[in-house]
Design an enzyme around this catalytic site. Structure first.
Site, PDB file in Angstrom:
ATOM      1  N   VAL A 255      -0.376  12.738 -13.506  1.00  0.00           N
ATOM      2  CA  VAL A 255      -0.956  12.598 -12.343  1.00  0.00           C
ATOM      3  C   VAL A 255      -0.627  11.028 -12.032  1.00  0.00           C
ATOM      4  O   VAL A 255      -0.359  10.530 -11.153  1.00  0.00           O
ATOM      5  CB  VAL A 255      -2.679  12.370 -12.771  1.00  0.00           C
ATOM      6  CG1 VAL A 255      -3.408  11.452 -11.641  1.00  0.00           C
ATOM      7  CG2 VAL A 255      -3.369  13.694 -12.876  1.00  0.00           C
ATOM      8  N   ALA A 256      -0.448  10.278 -13.222  1.00  0.00           N
ATOM      9  CA  ALA A 256       0.105   8.861 -12.987  1.00  0.00           C
ATOM     10  C   ALA A 256       1.667   8.899 -12.404  1.00  0.00           C
ATOM     11  O   ALA A 256       1.913   7.988 -11.442  1.00  0.00           O
ATOM     12  CB  ALA A 256       0.071   8.285 -14.240  1.00  0.00           C
ATOM     13  N   GLU A 260       0.269  10.567  -5.915  1.00  0.00           N
ATOM     14  CA  GLU A 260      -0.576  11.328  -5.258  1.00  0.00           C
ATOM     15  C   GLU A 260      -1.263  10.592  -4.164  1.00  0.00           C
ATOM     16  O   GLU A 260      -1.892  11.293  -3.209  1.00  0.00           O
ATOM     17  CB  GLU A 260      -1.626  12.098  -6.194  1.00  0.00           C
ATOM     18  CG  GLU A 260      -2.973  11.047  -6.581  1.00  0.00           C
ATOM     19  CD  GLU A 260      -2.459  10.166  -7.722  1.00  0.00           C
ATOM     20  OE1 GLU A 260      -3.400   9.408  -7.784  1.00  0.00           O
ATOM     21  OE2 GLU A 260      -1.473  10.389  -8.326  1.00  0.00           O
ATOM     22  N   ASP A 302      14.720  11.464  31.539  1.00  0.00           N
ATOM     23  CA  ASP A 302      14.619  11.820  32.811  1.00  0.00           C
ATOM     24  C   ASP A 302      14.963  10.461  33.741  1.00  0.00           C
ATOM     25  O   ASP A 302      14.861   9.368  33.027  1.00  0.00           O
ATOM     26  CB  ASP A 302      13.228  12.323  33.200  1.00  0.00           C
ATOM     27  CG  ASP A 302      13.126  12.944  34.690  1.00  0.00           C
ATOM     28  OD1 ASP A 302      14.447  13.154  35.137  1.00  0.00           O
ATOM     29  OD2 ASP A 302      11.964  13.278  35.119  1.00  0.00           O
ATOM     30  N   ASP A 550       8.379  14.275  32.954  1.00  0.00           N
ATOM     31  CA  ASP A 550       7.236  14.085  33.467  1.00  0.00           C
ATOM     32  C   ASP A 550       6.629  15.196  34.333  1.00  0.00           C
ATOM     33  O   ASP A 550       5.585  15.451  34.713  1.00  0.00           O
ATOM     34  CB  ASP A 550       7.197  12.752  34.502  1.00  0.00           C
ATOM     35  CG  ASP A 550       8.191  13.076  35.543  1.00  0.00           C
ATOM     36  OD1 ASP A 550       9.019  14.009  35.679  1.00  0.00           O
ATOM     37  OD2 ASP A 550       8.436  12.095  36.289  1.00  0.00           O
ATOM     38  N   ASP A 554       9.779  20.091  32.547  1.00  0.00           N
ATOM     39  CA  ASP A 554      10.174  19.289  31.482  1.00  0.00           C
ATOM     40  C   ASP A 554       9.440  19.689  30.126  1.00  0.00           C
ATOM     41  O   ASP A 554       9.854  19.584  28.991  1.00  0.00           O
ATOM     42  CB  ASP A 554      10.047  17.643  31.502  1.00  0.00           C
ATOM     43  CG  ASP A 554      10.723  17.102  32.553  1.00  0.00           C
ATOM     44  OD1 ASP A 554      12.082  17.140  32.497  1.00  0.00           O
ATOM     45  OD2 ASP A 554      10.227  16.217  33.274  1.00  0.00           O
ATOM     46  N   GLU A 619       5.259   4.213 -16.831  1.00  0.00           N
ATOM     47  CA  GLU A 619       4.243   4.558 -17.824  1.00  0.00           C
ATOM     48  C   GLU A 619       4.742   5.906 -18.620  1.00  0.00           C
ATOM     49  O   GLU A 619       4.365   5.892 -19.714  1.00  0.00           O
ATOM     50  CB  GLU A 619       3.190   5.100 -16.754  1.00  0.00           C
ATOM     51  CG  GLU A 619       2.137   4.033 -16.126  1.00  0.00           C
ATOM     52  CD  GLU A 619       1.504   4.382 -15.091  1.00  0.00           C
ATOM     53  OE1 GLU A 619       0.953   5.674 -15.024  1.00  0.00           O
ATOM     54  OE2 GLU A 619       1.136   3.547 -14.217  1.00  0.00           O
ATOM     55  N   ASN A 644      -3.295   3.602 -12.759  1.00  0.00           N
ATOM     56  CA  ASN A 644      -2.901   4.376 -11.545  1.00  0.00           C
ATOM     57  C   ASN A 644      -3.806   4.058 -10.335  1.00  0.00           C
ATOM     58  O   ASN A 644      -3.294   4.074  -9.284  1.00  0.00           O
ATOM     59  CB  ASN A 644      -2.752   5.942 -11.871  1.00  0.00           C
ATOM     60  CG  ASN A 644      -2.320   6.749 -10.733  1.00  0.00           C
ATOM     61  OD1 ASN A 644      -1.197   6.691 -10.475  1.00  0.00           O
ATOM     62  ND2 ASN A 644      -2.995   7.799 -10.472  1.00  0.00           N
ATOM     63  N   THR A 647      -3.106   0.384  -9.141  1.00  0.00           N
ATOM     64  CA  THR A 647      -1.770   0.281  -8.531  1.00  0.00           C
ATOM     65  C   THR A 647      -1.447   1.198  -7.326  1.00  0.00           C
ATOM     66  O   THR A 647      -0.824   0.658  -6.323  1.00  0.00           O
ATOM     67  CB  THR A 647      -0.686   0.268  -9.412  1.00  0.00           C
ATOM     68  OG1 THR A 647      -0.786   1.639  -9.982  1.00  0.00           O
ATOM     69  CG2 THR A 647      -0.869  -0.742 -10.795  1.00  0.00           C
TER      70      THR A 647
END
Length: 800
Positions: A255-256, A260, A302, A550, A554, A619, A644, A647
């Site tokens: 996990v650390a 995530e 364009d 536009d 397009d 770690e 974790n 930080t």
């Protein structure tokens, strides 16, 4: 073309129309089939980054870390929701295409003009067209009397186009003036609008450069982290540690080590970037577009309304009348406003009405102080021949008291034969020069009589008038700025090649109108399917393409490109729905500002990754090396998760708000296939991870005893926060933002709280440190950040 049972001019009978409606169906564009919400959720959950998050969530559940579990699942839910919203974009574009169709149409049924719902128009119908009508279906013109169509939305042609008998007309175009009768050949999905709808719907969605890079990075990180985690667990078991304890340690390390919080940081960074872009007149319809803008290597733009101001104006007048200064122009302006059917906004109590060329003439006359209304009131029109596409000219006859006047206005090749040889040759040379510069040229001749069919050489030349849609004042500077940033600008338009090359030269896309012999910078007279082909060809060459447009034509290319950018002020709703970004000011410079914002975001994500991965690896390294130095279990699972949380949480998100480098737009874009972390980034994070590991273990060995683990915990946590400031400080010349400093300060205080707060001491398994021990830990924690910053200033370690 369907065969009519009676004459084309009689139209269908009601019975025939009913039969054909049953066979061909309604004249409407079918909507996209909507997939179910569960199916879309399953599709979103297959993304590798989401799978990594779900794995991290499972590990936090195993370790009893409920706060992290909740945060991770919230991020997964947010990303999935954003993905589902993105999935509706093509469906919205399809709905906007359908809205282009007219609500009603006039057809001839049973030999009588009949007003019917446009959805009931069938192949074989005879549609009656008049000024202001929207063409309800594709067909061939059986009658065309002075018929002029605005086809800009479908073809990109900036000026109305005259259409003749036998020519094909496409659904969705607008009748500017004249009348016509159209024999319908295709309706609904078989029409031009239907083809565009299918192109928009079938265009595959491309992953963004960041998504591609993150997929590769995720796979590498997962493999590395799992390998190191297994190694830590196996070594622990070999030392005699308990199986359950080591599994929890392994889960905590995984996990650390896997950042995530990256999706959360990405989402905040993209959302912040979208907000900043909105303040600069660029509305983001898809968050991932913010980052993709930073990777753009080619802008396919364009012409009308983007590089140019988007409206016609008189670029030049040339008077052939020999008179005192100013009098010749007055004569030319008199003829131009008399042989003219347009009305200004002041005359219509609203917007001006009429052909854009004629409106531009009235605007020029007003600007010159010429009172066109009094001139028209004095010279009453007594006869006329409306503009005819076959002759390319318009003729009007006027009386003023006893004076008579006939004026002819039209294409130089049609009008100049009506004047004398001397005037003709002189005017032809000027007209050819203006045309070569991409301007639309009209010639004007007059005679002091009433004659709608003047003989060749019988008229006098009043002069010439040139029209242009001038480039925006800042367009050339924007193109130059793109070139400095390593971004190539190409012009893709449905307009004439000479006009396109002239504008391209004026804004600096090419150096000379005759340049671009290979045809790689200016693409003119481009059809919708060809625009898609141009985008795909550029992508096949490894380019990241931003397409600006536009019109309805397009929309397929906007959806197929990496970034579709639509004009919000002068563009169509179809283009806006198919695009990722909508420009509120229709200005190319806004795109460049958005690209700069995208580069800032990507640079910040890279800085965060270097910071997060270096901390995670440190770690793992502490847990791996510690036992060999006599520290059996350097960190507890709860301590790893606490580090974790502090930080990667507040501090990690703060990276997304960091300002960009002043040099960001003087560097080339990052190639699509370039990794998120290059070799120089790996060197930086490796250096930081090694320093964090060394200082943490050194402090633990010096302190020793029961407080060794607490000393390593404090040193490692504070050391990572110091590295965050060092990485931020590496942005040469960047303005400072207080966000990261404040977040580091708050996280540092929370990092020290377990030393003095009894419940946290018990929860995390730490003990109080003496003043000397705490001073040693804090002092050592400063070392990694200071060394990384110093090495970077000395050039030993490359700047991010």
């Amino acid at each position: 073309m369907p065969t009519q049972s009676r004459s084309d001019r009689a139209g269908l009978t009601a019975a025939e129309a009913s039969q054909r409606l049953a066979v061909h169906g309604l004249n409407q564009i079918a909507g996209a089939v909507r997939s179910s919400i569960p199916a879309q959720v399953r599709e979103q959950l297959r993304d590798p980054m989401i799978l990594v998050l779900l794995l991290a969530a499972a590990l936090t559940v195993a370790t009893g870390d409920r706060p992290d579990t909740v945060v991770i699942l919230l991020v997964v839910a947010m990303n999935t929701t954003v993905g589902i919203v993105q999935h509706r974009r093509a469906e919205e574009a399809m709905a906007a295409l359908g809205a282009l169709a007219p609500q009603e149409a006039t057809v001839r049924r049973d030999d009588l003009p009949t007003r019917i719902p446009a959805v009931e128009v069938v192949p074989g119908d005879l549609v009656l067209l008049a000024g202001g009508d929207v063409v309800p279906a594709d067909g061939l013109l059986a009658v065309a009397e002075g018929l002029t169509l605005d086809e800009s939305a479908m073809t990109g042609e900036s000026l109305p186009v005259a259409r003749l008998v036998g020519e094909e007309v496409t659904a969705g175009t607008l009748v500017v003036r004249g009348r016509g009768e159209l024999v319908v050949t295709a309706t609904g999905a078989g029409s031009g609008l239907g083809l565009l709808a299918s192109m928009v719907h079938d265009a595959p969605s491309r992953r963004t450069p960041l998504q591609d890079r993150m997929r590769r990075l995720s796979a590498a990180l997962v493999a590395l982290v799992l390998s190191l985690t297994v190694l830590v667990v196996v070594l622990g078991l070999l030392r005699g540690e308990g199986l359950v304890e080591m599994l929890v340690v392994g889960a905590s390390l995984a996990v650390a080590a896997v950042p995530e919080s990256l999706p959360a940081v990405m989402t905040v960074a993209l959302a912040t970037g979208a907000h900043r872009m909105a303040q600069r007149s660029a509305v983001v319809r898809r968050l991932s577009a913010v980052e993709t803008l930073g990777s753009v290597t080619v802008i396919a733009t364009d012409k009308t309304g983007t590089l140019t101001v988007g409206s016609l104006s008189v670029a030049a007048l040339w008077s052939a009348v020999d008179a005192a200064p100013g009098e010749g122009d007055d004569t030319l302006l008199r003829d131009l406003v008399l042989c003219n059917d347009a009305s200004t906004a002041a005359e219509t109590d609203g917007r001006g009405q009429g052909d854009p060329l004629e409106l531009a003439i009235l605007a020029r006359a007003d600007a010159a102080g010429y009172d066109h209304r009094s001139v028209r009131a004095s010279w009453l029109r007594c006869a006329e021949l409306p503009f005819d596409a076959a002759t390319q000219q318009m003729t009007t006859a006027h009386r003023c008291g006893g004076a008579e006047l006939t004026v002819v206005k039209g294409a130089p090749e049609q009008v100049l034969p009506l004047v004398g040889d001397v005037d003709r040759e002189r005017a032809r040379a000027i007209a050819d020069r203006w045309a070569a510069e991409g301007q639309r040229v009209l010639a004007v001749a007059h005679a002091d009589c009433l004659d709608l069919a003047p003989a060749p050489g019988s008229m006098g030349l009043a002069g010439l008038v040139a029209f242009a849609d001038p480039p925006r004042s800042a367009a050339a500077a924007v193109v130059q700025r793109c070139r400095e940033a390593g971004i190539r600008v190409v012009l893709v338009t449905g307009d004439h090649l000479l006009t396109a090359r002239s504008v391209a030269r004026q804004v600096g896309i090419i150096a000379d109108p005759e340049d671009d012999a290979a045809g790689t910078a200016v693409f003119a007279r481009v059809a919708p399917v060809e625009k898609v082909g141009i985008v795909e060809a550029l992508q096949a060459g490894g380019e990241v393409v931003a397409m600006l447009g536009d019109g309805v034509n397009d929309a397929p290319a906007l959806k197929r490109s990496d970034i579709g950018v639509a004009a919000g002020r002068g563009g169509t709703e179809v283009a806006r729905q198919a695009a990722d970004v909508v420009l509120l000011d229709d200005d190319l410079s806004t795109v460049v500002a958005a690209i700069e914002e995208g580069r800032r975001i990507f640079a910040n994500l890279r800085s965060f990754l270097v910071y997060a991965v270096s901390g995670g690896l440190s770690e793992v390294a502490v847990m791996l090396v510690g036992p060999f130095l006599g520290i059996a279990l350097p960190l507890l699972p709860s301590q790893i998760l606490w580090i974790n949380l502090l930080t990667h949480g507040l501090t990690g998100v703060a990276f997304s708000g960091e300002p960009g480098s002043p040099d960001a737009m003087r560097a080339p874009p990052v190639p699509r296939d370039a990794p998120v972390l290059t070799r120089r980034h790996v060197v930086v994070l490796g250096t930081a991870a090694a320093l964090l590991t060394a200082t943490s273990l050194a402090v633990a060995l010096v302190v020793g005893g029961g407080q060794a683990r607490t000393a390593a915990f404090v040193t490692l946590g504070l050391g990572q926060l110091g590295v965050a400031l060092a990485l931020r400080a590496s942005r040469t010349g960047a303005k400072r933002s207080p966000g990261l400093v404040v977040s580091v300060a708050v996280s540092a205080v929370l990092m020290l709280c377990p030393l003095v707060v009894a419940p946290l001491q018990s929860l995390l398994g730490v003990s109080a440190l003496s003043g000397a021990q705490l001073g040693l830990a804090v002092g050592a924690a400063l070392v990694p950040g200071l060394l990384v910053s110093g090495l970077r200033r000395l050039g030993v370690v490359a700047s991010l």
